[in-house]
Design a protein around this motif. Structure first.
Motif, PDB file in Angstrom:
ATOM      1  N   ARG A  17    -108.180   3.648 -90.202  1.00  0.00           N
ATOM      2  CA  ARG A  17    -107.961   4.827 -89.360  1.00  0.00           C
ATOM      3  C   ARG A  17    -107.969   6.105 -90.189  1.00  0.00           C
ATOM      4  NH1 ARG A  17    -103.093   2.141 -85.731  1.00  0.00           N
ATOM      5  NH2 ARG A  17    -104.441   1.105 -84.193  1.00  0.00           N
ATOM      6  N   LEU A  18    -107.414   6.036 -91.398  1.00  0.00           N
ATOM      7  CA  LEU A  18    -107.432   7.214 -92.267  1.00  0.00           C
ATOM      8  C   LEU A  18    -108.861   7.549 -92.683  1.00  0.00           C
ATOM      9  CD1 LEU A  18    -105.815   9.368 -93.741  1.00  0.00           C
ATOM     10  CD2 LEU A  18    -105.553   7.774 -95.658  1.00  0.00           C
ATOM     11  N   ARG A  43    -100.967  11.549 -93.429  1.00  0.00           N
ATOM     12  CA  ARG A  43    -101.664  12.420 -92.481  1.00  0.00           C
ATOM     13  C   ARG A  43    -101.046  13.821 -92.460  1.00  0.00           C
ATOM     14  NH1 ARG A  43    -101.585   9.796 -86.977  1.00  0.00           N
ATOM     15  NH2 ARG A  43    -100.213   8.176 -87.788  1.00  0.00           N
ATOM     16  N   SER A  53    -104.433   0.736 -90.952  1.00  0.00           N
ATOM     17  CA  SER A  53    -104.069   2.136 -91.184  1.00  0.00           C
ATOM     18  C   SER A  53    -105.055   2.798 -92.135  1.00  0.00           C
ATOM     19  CB  SER A  53    -102.645   2.228 -91.757  1.00  0.00           C
ATOM     20  OG  SER A  53    -101.689   1.755 -90.837  1.00  0.00           O
ATOM     21  N   LEU A  78    -104.563  17.866 -85.240  1.00  0.00           N
ATOM     22  CA  LEU A  78    -105.864  17.416 -85.737  1.00  0.00           C
ATOM     23  C   LEU A  78    -105.767  16.078 -86.457  1.00  0.00           C
ATOM     24  CD1 LEU A  78    -107.494  20.691 -87.153  1.00  0.00           C
ATOM     25  CD2 LEU A  78    -108.052  19.499 -85.023  1.00  0.00           C
ATOM     26  N   VAL A  79    -104.606  15.788 -87.035  1.00  0.00           N
ATOM     27  CA  VAL A  79    -104.439  14.527 -87.767  1.00  0.00           C
ATOM     28  C   VAL A  79    -103.638  13.507 -86.963  1.00  0.00           C
ATOM     29  CG1 VAL A  79    -104.645  15.682 -89.996  1.00  0.00           C
ATOM     30  CG2 VAL A  79    -102.370  15.336 -88.996  1.00  0.00           C
ATOM     31  N   GLY A  80    -103.515  13.753 -85.653  1.00  0.00           N
ATOM     32  CA  GLY A  80    -102.842  12.781 -84.793  1.00  0.00           C
ATOM     33  C   GLY A  80    -101.341  12.836 -84.807  1.00  0.00           C
ATOM     34  N   GLU A 130    -111.512   7.003 -90.911  1.00  0.00           N
ATOM     35  CA  GLU A 130    -112.128   7.615 -89.737  1.00  0.00           C
ATOM     36  C   GLU A 130    -111.679   9.058 -89.582  1.00  0.00           C
ATOM     37  OE1 GLU A 130    -110.869   4.967 -86.697  1.00  0.00           O
ATOM     38  OE2 GLU A 130    -112.376   3.421 -87.157  1.00  0.00           O
ATOM     39  N   LEU A 131    -110.406   9.323 -89.870  1.00  0.00           N
ATOM     40  CA  LEU A 131    -109.884  10.685 -89.773  1.00  0.00           C
ATOM     41  C   LEU A 131    -110.548  11.601 -90.791  1.00  0.00           C
ATOM     42  CD1 LEU A 131    -107.901  12.775 -88.694  1.00  0.00           C
ATOM     43  CD2 LEU A 131    -106.179  11.845 -90.269  1.00  0.00           C
ATOM     44  N   GLN A 183    -113.930  12.466 -89.497  1.00  0.00           N
ATOM     45  CA  GLN A 183    -113.818  13.389 -88.370  1.00  0.00           C
ATOM     46  C   GLN A 183    -113.557  14.812 -88.852  1.00  0.00           C
ATOM     47  OE1 GLN A 183    -110.728  11.734 -85.913  1.00  0.00           O
ATOM     48  NE2 GLN A 183    -111.946   9.945 -85.334  1.00  0.00           N
ATOM     49  N   LEU A 184    -112.685  14.960 -89.834  1.00  0.00           N
ATOM     50  CA  LEU A 184    -112.374  16.282 -90.362  1.00  0.00           C
ATOM     51  C   LEU A 184    -113.577  16.868 -91.101  1.00  0.00           C
ATOM     52  CD1 LEU A 184    -108.737  15.712 -91.626  1.00  0.00           C
ATOM     53  CD2 LEU A 184    -109.451  17.160 -89.720  1.00  0.00           C
TER      54      LEU A 184
END
Length: 270
Positions: free
Chosen positions: A179-180, A149, A176, A128-130, A182-183, A186-187
């Protein structure tokens, strides 16, 4: 009547006789990305530690779904903590355990799942966290961003209702960090978790925050609460507007045009 998933009521925080913040009052609604913001030394991380029960308030209270954590029994406090996930600045991973073993720890402690099921769930949380395929890597074998992550994967192991972050973008390069961000969104969207985040990064504040509180180190209380964009454009306090505009707001705009949020490229520092 329960107004939010978390409520601070006349909260005062001290270290001994040293006052950190007084009379904090704010509400975090279900599904919020709530940002605790303010200048250095204002007590942001201290507030987070009060919210997860590490520190006892000098006065006031923090309610979770209408119930006080601090006046609850130890059994009830444990039940509350099981519904929270916490991430720390460096990931706080155990260096002698693989990523999968780190994620497995809360599952082993708080569930009756068998070893195989725990392993499969740990693999799923990492995906889920890539971090699919990194189950057997150790913290020393991955980058700082990957460690953050992995720490997030461990925080969501028990499917928490509330996720607490302490400076998640600290030490990351702008890409980075984005991207975090965005994560995290998403979560929030996929799990329905409420997010509480300590950060001074304006890019993150505007990119993901929809609610928040501004703590002031000088007056030792909150100056404003609400969405970051509303605070920037409508706060009565010059300090808040200057912080959210990187000092571009001088106070004169209160007599004329309202300051606007920084453009995305400027917020990202590129």
């Amino acid at each position: 009547m329960i107004n939010g998933i978390v409520e601070a009521q006349n909260l005062t925080m001290t270290y001994g006789s040293n006052l950190i913040q007084a009379n904090l009052n704010f509400t975090i609604n279900r599904g919020d990305v709530f940002v605790i913001m303010g200048g250095s030394g204002c007590g942001k991380s201290t507030l987070l530690k009060h919210m997860i029960g590490l520190f006892q308030p000098a006065e006031g209270d923090i309610l979770f779904q209408g119930q006080s954590y601090f006046s609850a029994t130890s059994e009830k406090q444990l039940e509350m903590r099981k519904r929270w996930g916490v991430t720390y600045q460096g990931g706080a991973l155990f260096s002698d355990k693989s990523l999968a073993e780190n994620i497995a720890l809360p599952l082993e402690q708080y569930t009756s799942l068998g070893r195989r099921s725990i392993r499969e769930l740990a693999r799923y949380k990492l995906s889920l966290v890539g971090l699919a395929g990194f189950e057997d890597y150790y913290p020393s074998q991955i980058s700082g961003g990957m460690a953050k992550r992995a720490g997030l994967a461990r925080a969501i192991a028990l499917d928490p209702e509330i996720l607490f972050f302490d400076e998640p973008s600290a030490g990351l390069d702008p890409l980075s960090a984005r991207r975090l961000d965005e994560l995290i969104l998403q979560l929030r969207d996929s799990t329905g978790a409420t997010i509480v985040i300590v950060t001074h990064e304006l890019a993150s504040i505007f990119a993901i925050g929809n609610n928040g509180v501004y703590l002031d180190a000088e007056t030792k209380t909150q100056l404003d609460t609400g969405s970051p964009s509303d605070m920037l454009n409508h706060s009565r306090h010059n300090t808040v507007r200057a912080f959210l505009s990187r000092g571009e707001y001088s106070g004169e705009s209160a007599k004329g045009a309202e300051p606007q949020p920084l453009h995305a490229d400027r917020r990202a520092g590129v």
